[in-house]
Design a protein around this motif. Structure first.
Motif, PDB file in Angstrom:
ATOM      1  N   THR A  24     -14.128   9.783  -6.233  1.00 10.72           N
ATOM      2  CA  THR A  24     -12.995  10.127  -5.109  1.00 10.72           C
ATOM      3  C   THR A  24     -13.427   9.878  -3.615  1.00 10.72           C
ATOM      4  OG1 THR A  24     -13.878  12.416  -5.020  1.00 10.72           O
ATOM      5  CG2 THR A  24     -12.202  12.162  -6.596  1.00 10.72           C
ATOM      6  N   GLU A  25     -14.659   9.217  -3.656  1.00  9.23           N
ATOM      7  CA  GLU A  25     -15.083   8.898  -2.070  1.00  9.23           C
ATOM      8  C   GLU A  25     -14.119   7.578  -1.640  1.00  9.23           C
ATOM      9  OE1 GLU A  25     -19.184   8.319  -2.130  1.00  9.23           O
ATOM     10  OE2 GLU A  25     -19.705  10.335  -2.669  1.00  9.23           O
ATOM     11  N   GLY A  26     -14.352   7.440  -0.560  1.00  8.51           N
ATOM     12  CA  GLY A  26     -13.582   6.386  -0.070  1.00  8.51           C
ATOM     13  C   GLY A  26     -12.209   6.854   0.352  1.00  8.51           C
ATOM     14  N   VAL A  27     -11.553   5.805   1.462  1.00 11.20           N
ATOM     15  CA  VAL A  27     -10.268   6.070   1.426  1.00 11.20           C
ATOM     16  C   VAL A  27      -9.170   4.725   1.023  1.00 11.20           C
ATOM     17  CG1 VAL A  27     -10.674   7.481   3.506  1.00 11.20           C
ATOM     18  CG2 VAL A  27     -10.561   5.027   3.879  1.00 11.20           C
ATOM     19  N   ILE A  28      -7.962   5.044   0.844  1.00 10.37           N
ATOM     20  CA  ILE A  28      -7.098   3.987   0.804  1.00 10.37           C
ATOM     21  C   ILE A  28      -6.141   3.694   1.664  1.00 10.37           C
ATOM     22  CG2 ILE A  28      -5.357   5.492  -0.356  1.00 10.37           C
ATOM     23  CD1 ILE A  28      -5.110   3.406  -2.571  1.00 10.37           C
ATOM     24  N   GLU A  29      -6.100   4.375   2.853  1.00 12.57           N
ATOM     25  CA  GLU A  29      -5.006   4.279   3.888  1.00 12.57           C
ATOM     26  C   GLU A  29      -5.225   3.083   4.582  1.00 12.57           C
ATOM     27  OE1 GLU A  29      -6.796   7.258   3.336  1.00 12.57           O
ATOM     28  OE2 GLU A  29      -5.408   8.724   3.144  1.00 12.57           O
ATOM     29  N   PRO A  30      -4.584   2.290   5.113  1.00  7.75           N
ATOM     30  CA  PRO A  30      -4.972   1.208   5.957  1.00  7.75           C
ATOM     31  C   PRO A  30      -5.290   1.650   7.121  1.00  7.75           C
ATOM     32  CG  PRO A  30      -2.406   1.416   6.011  1.00  7.75           C
ATOM     33  CD  PRO A  30      -3.155   2.517   4.925  1.00  7.75           C
ATOM     34  N   SER A  31      -6.280   0.771   8.012  1.00 12.37           N
ATOM     35  CA  SER A  31      -7.022   1.139   9.213  1.00 12.37           C
ATOM     36  C   SER A  31      -5.961   1.562  10.245  1.00 12.37           C
ATOM     37  CB  SER A  31      -7.784   0.195   9.672  1.00 12.37           C
ATOM     38  OG  SER A  31      -7.127  -0.981   9.722  1.00 12.37           O
ATOM     39  N   TRP A  32      -4.757   0.901  10.442  1.00 13.78           N
ATOM     40  CA  TRP A  32      -3.801   1.203  11.409  1.00 13.78           C
ATOM     41  C   TRP A  32      -3.016   2.389  11.476  1.00 13.78           C
ATOM     42  CZ3 TRP A  32       0.876   2.170   9.534  1.00 13.78           C
ATOM     43  CH2 TRP A  32       1.341   1.446   8.400  1.00 13.78           C
ATOM     44  N   LEU A  33      -3.097   2.956  10.247  1.00 11.58           N
ATOM     45  CA  LEU A  33      -2.032   4.236   9.876  1.00 11.58           C
ATOM     46  C   LEU A  33      -2.483   5.499  10.784  1.00 11.58           C
ATOM     47  CD1 LEU A  33       0.037   5.635   8.581  1.00 11.58           C
ATOM     48  CD2 LEU A  33      -1.323   6.150   6.544  1.00 11.58           C
ATOM     49  N   LYS A  34      -3.681   5.821  10.828  1.00 14.26           N
ATOM     50  CA  LYS A  34      -4.317   6.991  11.724  1.00 14.26           C
ATOM     51  C   LYS A  34      -4.008   6.816  12.986  1.00 14.26           C
ATOM     52  CE  LYS A  34      -8.460   9.692  12.526  1.00 14.26           C
ATOM     53  NZ  LYS A  34      -9.941   9.914  12.259  1.00 14.26           N
ATOM     54  N   ASN A  35      -4.103   5.588  13.655  1.00 14.55           N
ATOM     55  CA  ASN A  35      -3.811   5.514  15.080  1.00 14.55           C
ATOM     56  C   ASN A  35      -2.039   5.531  15.093  1.00 14.55           C
ATOM     57  OD1 ASN A  35      -6.271   4.906  15.989  1.00 14.55           O
ATOM     58  ND2 ASN A  35      -6.172   2.718  15.660  1.00 14.55           N
ATOM     59  N   LYS A  36      -1.405   5.112  14.184  1.00 15.99           N
ATOM     60  CA  LYS A  36       0.128   5.289  14.459  1.00 15.99           C
ATOM     61  C   LYS A  36       0.554   6.513  14.548  1.00 15.99           C
ATOM     62  CE  LYS A  36       1.527   0.946  14.681  1.00 15.99           C
ATOM     63  NZ  LYS A  36       2.758   0.477  15.875  1.00 15.99           N
ATOM     64  N   ILE A  37      -0.129   7.544  13.521  1.00 17.16           N
ATOM     65  CA  ILE A  37       0.240   9.004  13.270  1.00 17.16           C
ATOM     66  C   ILE A  37      -0.152   9.723  14.395  1.00 17.16           C
ATOM     67  CG2 ILE A  37      -0.128  10.825  11.786  1.00 17.16           C
ATOM     68  CD1 ILE A  37       1.851   8.808  10.652  1.00 17.16           C
ATOM     69  N   GLY A  38      -1.378   9.461  14.918  1.00 22.73           N
ATOM     70  CA  GLY A  38      -1.953   9.996  16.071  1.00 22.73           C
ATOM     71  C   GLY A  38      -0.954   9.874  17.437  1.00 22.73           C
ATOM     72  N   ASN A  39      -0.108   8.882  17.403  1.00 25.12           N
ATOM     73  CA  ASN A  39       0.556   8.731  18.577  1.00 25.12           C
ATOM     74  C   ASN A  39       1.633  10.158  18.653  1.00 25.12           C
ATOM     75  OD1 ASN A  39      -0.634   6.413  19.484  1.00 25.12           O
ATOM     76  ND2 ASN A  39       1.008   5.127  18.562  1.00 25.12           N
ATOM     77  N   PHE A  40       2.031  10.749  17.422  1.00 26.49           N
ATOM     78  CA  PHE A  40       2.901  11.588  17.233  1.00 26.49           C
ATOM     79  C   PHE A  40       2.402  13.075  17.408  1.00 26.49           C
ATOM     80  CE2 PHE A  40       4.698   7.838  15.325  1.00 26.49           C
ATOM     81  CZ  PHE A  40       5.946   7.683  15.811  1.00 26.49           C
TER      82      PHE A  40
END
Length: 231
Positions: free
Chosen positions: A213-229
């Motif tokens: 269950t290690e690792g992430v599947i989310e694309p790298s840009w998603l965190k920054n986009k969500i962080g804007n909100f």
């Protein structure tokens, strides 16, 4: 008045071959930052699996009249796709089995029409790429003139003779001839990104099934986009 202007130069084969490795979704994404070249969603292939990538020959028709489309077919040749402004007319079909067969015989790559066609079963069997808004059994008139190889609008998109036209199951995209190289380069970069993401997703799925269950599947840009909100 000369209704038939000379055919535009063909897009170089090297460019066409690069485009054949892409699809309309990649091209649409590459056009995102400029004026869109995506036609009305109602313009679709008459049969699934049809694809066309070619240089535009344009046809300006009067609503319900296909005289100029006949002329354009016999003026056409290999490497060109006819893009016809049928004004979104729904009462008459602009072509059927005979015209599609003739277009295929002269070497045209396909026909795209802002309007209706007929003889669906025969068109599907022929396999020649035809894109239209729908079907009706009513035939057209052949009485009024129009123009060939002039600027038109088809499916809400301005099309010039010589533009790159791509059609597949998702719809039709037009790329201005002055932007072709830039748009294809952007689409190729998007393809490389998507292929890499598919590999990452597949690897994550394999590991997840093994209990890793290690690792992430989310694309790298998603965190920054969500962080804007996050206020």
């Amino acid at each position: 008045m000369n209704r038939l202007k000379s055919k535009p130069p063909l897009i170089p084969k090297s460019i066409i071959e690069r485009a054949k490795k892409l699809n309309t979704t990649l091209m649409a994404d590459a056009l995102y930052d400029s004026n869109t070249g995506v036609m009305d969603y109602k313009i679709k292939p008459v049969s699934s699996g049809m694809k066309v990538i070619a240089t535009a020959m344009t046809v300006d028709m009067k609503a319900g009249d296909n005289l100029m489309l006949h002329q354009a077919i016999y003026a056409g040749s290999e490497g060109y796709v006819l893009v016809a402004d049928g004004k979104g007319h729904k009462k008459n079909a602009y072509l059927g089995e005979l015209m599609a067969g003739a277009a295929h015989a002269v070497g045209l790559e396909g026909i795209i029409i802002d309007g209706f066609v007929r003889d669906k079963e025969a068109l599907c069997e022929l396999g020649f790429p035809i894109f239209a808004k729908g079907f009706t059994p009513n035939g057209p008139c052949k009485d009024r003139s129009g123009e060939i190889n002039t600027k038109i609008t088809c499916g809400g998109v301005t099309v010039h003779p010589g533009d790159l036209v791509m059609g597949d199951d998702d719809g039709v995209v037009v790329v201005s001839q002055i932007k072709i190289k830039d748009v294809i380069s952007k689409a190729e970069k998007k393809l490389a990104y998507e292929q890499k993401r598919l590999e990452e997703i597949a690897e994550y799925g394999r590991n997840h099934k093994k209990g890793d269950t290690e690792g992430v599947i989310e694309p790298s840009w998603l965190k920054n986009k969500i962080g804007n909100f996050n206020m």
